[in-house]
Design an enzyme around this catalytic site. Structure first.
Site, short mmCIF file in Angstrom:
data_model
loop_
_atom_site.label_atom_id
_atom_site.label_comp_id
_atom_site.label_asym_id
_atom_site.label_seq_id
_atom_site.Cartn_x
_atom_site.Cartn_y
_atom_site.Cartn_z
N GLU A 71 -24.05 -12.35 -7.08
CA GLU A 71 -25.15 -12.44 -8.05
C GLU A 71 -25.21 -13.82 -8.72
O GLU A 71 -24.65 -14.04 -9.78
CB GLU A 71 -25.00 -11.36 -9.14
CG GLU A 71 -26.16 -11.37 -10.13
CD GLU A 71 -26.00 -10.38 -11.27
OE1 GLU A 71 -26.96 -10.23 -12.04
OE2 GLU A 71 -24.93 -9.77 -11.40
N LYS A 86 -27.67 -10.13 -5.20
CA LYS A 86 -28.44 -9.70 -6.38
C LYS A 86 -29.07 -10.95 -6.98
O LYS A 86 -28.37 -11.84 -7.47
CB LYS A 86 -27.54 -8.99 -7.39
CG LYS A 86 -28.31 -8.49 -8.61
CD LYS A 86 -27.50 -7.52 -9.45
CE LYS A 86 -28.28 -7.07 -10.67
NZ LYS A 86 -27.59 -6.02 -11.44
#
Length: 299
Positions: A180, A217
């Site tokens: 992420e 992400k």
């Protein structure tokens, strides 16, 4: 060796439409999450009581009939939740065994100070121990967050290289990392930062062996379908979107524009839920929220 549970989870992640619930606020973000839920700081006097309050909130969400595996593909927990029970089972086991929802664990320890327009992760000294704990509870994967604030090639490179270096350790432990590298939605250079980020991620993905897969992400991009190349990459199981501070309606609208990208929302998921609601009102609000996020993910 992959367990039967992990194999079943892998098949679900690869084939099922749905979204990932981010239930992993920890440390400094917990008081804010509780306040939005209607639990003021006066309701607890120390960290133990605070985490008990947030676990009660998460338990109410997870045990709601609206929170089920047909629409909710996975849920991200943080370590304190992993250490607690839901319905008489470890939280991760309850999610998978009772709800058919794939459990993930947040493993990062927060962000380092900003450097070159980005914040890499702080060191994770107990990562091996944490991964062993996760594996023992049939957790499927992990999540770790960095932040990119400016279109600075040096900063973006530092974030992505660190994410993949740690991600490879997670893969070696038998888990799937959600990488992420968040781009701040308020960045004045957001689109340019996203271009640098995509280039850096593709370089790392192309270097992975065929046996290693990751999930990504990412912040909802300025340009629709900007991450299509990442979604189609053979080393990527799924690309999920973070809401990043957008309202739920804005996040859902942006998500609809990005085909095959699914949600992994936190605040946008719990928006409108309150400790003061009756169970029927709570379940109804959660059900409509889950349906809206699911629909936006199903494009």
């Amino acid at each position: 060796m992959t367990s039967p549970a992990q194999q079943a989870m892998l098949e679900k992640v690869q084939t099922t439409v749905g979204f990932i619930a981010a239930l992993d606020q920890s440390g400094g973000s917990t008081p804010k999450a509780l306040k939005l839920y209607g639990v003021d700081e006066s309701a607890y006097s120390n960290d133990d009581e605070m985490f008990a309050c947030v676990h009660a909130m998460r338990t109410r969400i997870v045990t709601s009939p609206a929170f089920e595996g047909k629409r909710v593909l996975g849920a991200i927990l943080f370590e304190n939740t992993l250490d607690r029970d839901i319905g008489g089972k470890s939280s991760a086991h309850f999610l998978w065994q009772d709800k058919q929802i794939v459990p993930f664990l947040k493993v990062d320890k927060g962000l380092a100070d900003e450097d070159n327009g980005a914040q890499v992760m702080k060191p994770i000294p107990d990562l091996d121990t944490l991964l062993a704990k996760a594996t023992a509870q049939d957790v499927f994967g992990t999540k770790m967050r960095s932040v990119i604030k400016m279109a600075n090639a040096k900063g973006v490179k530092a974030v992505v290289e660190q994410q993949f270096a740690v991600g490879k350790k997670i893969i070696e432990a038998g888990l799937v990392p959600i990488i992420e590298p968040e781009v701040d939605i308020n960045s004045p250079e957001k689109a340019a930062a996203e271009s640098l980020l995509k280039e850096a991620i593709l370089k790392e993905l192309d270097a992975l062996p065929d046996t290693q897969n990751v999930m990504l992400k990412l912040t909802l991009p300025e340009e629709a379908n900007f991450y299509a190349e990442l979604i189609a990459h053979p080393r990527v199981l799924k690309v999920v979107a973070l809401s990043g501070g957008y309202s739920r309606d804005d996040a859902n609208n942006k998500l609809r524009e990005n085909n095959s990208m699914i949600a992994s929302f936190s605040r946008a998921l719990t928006q409108g839920l309150s400790a003061q609601q009756s169970d029927s009102d709570f379940d109804s609000e959660l059900d409509s929220t889950i349906q809206a996020i699911y629909d936006a993910s199903n494009t």
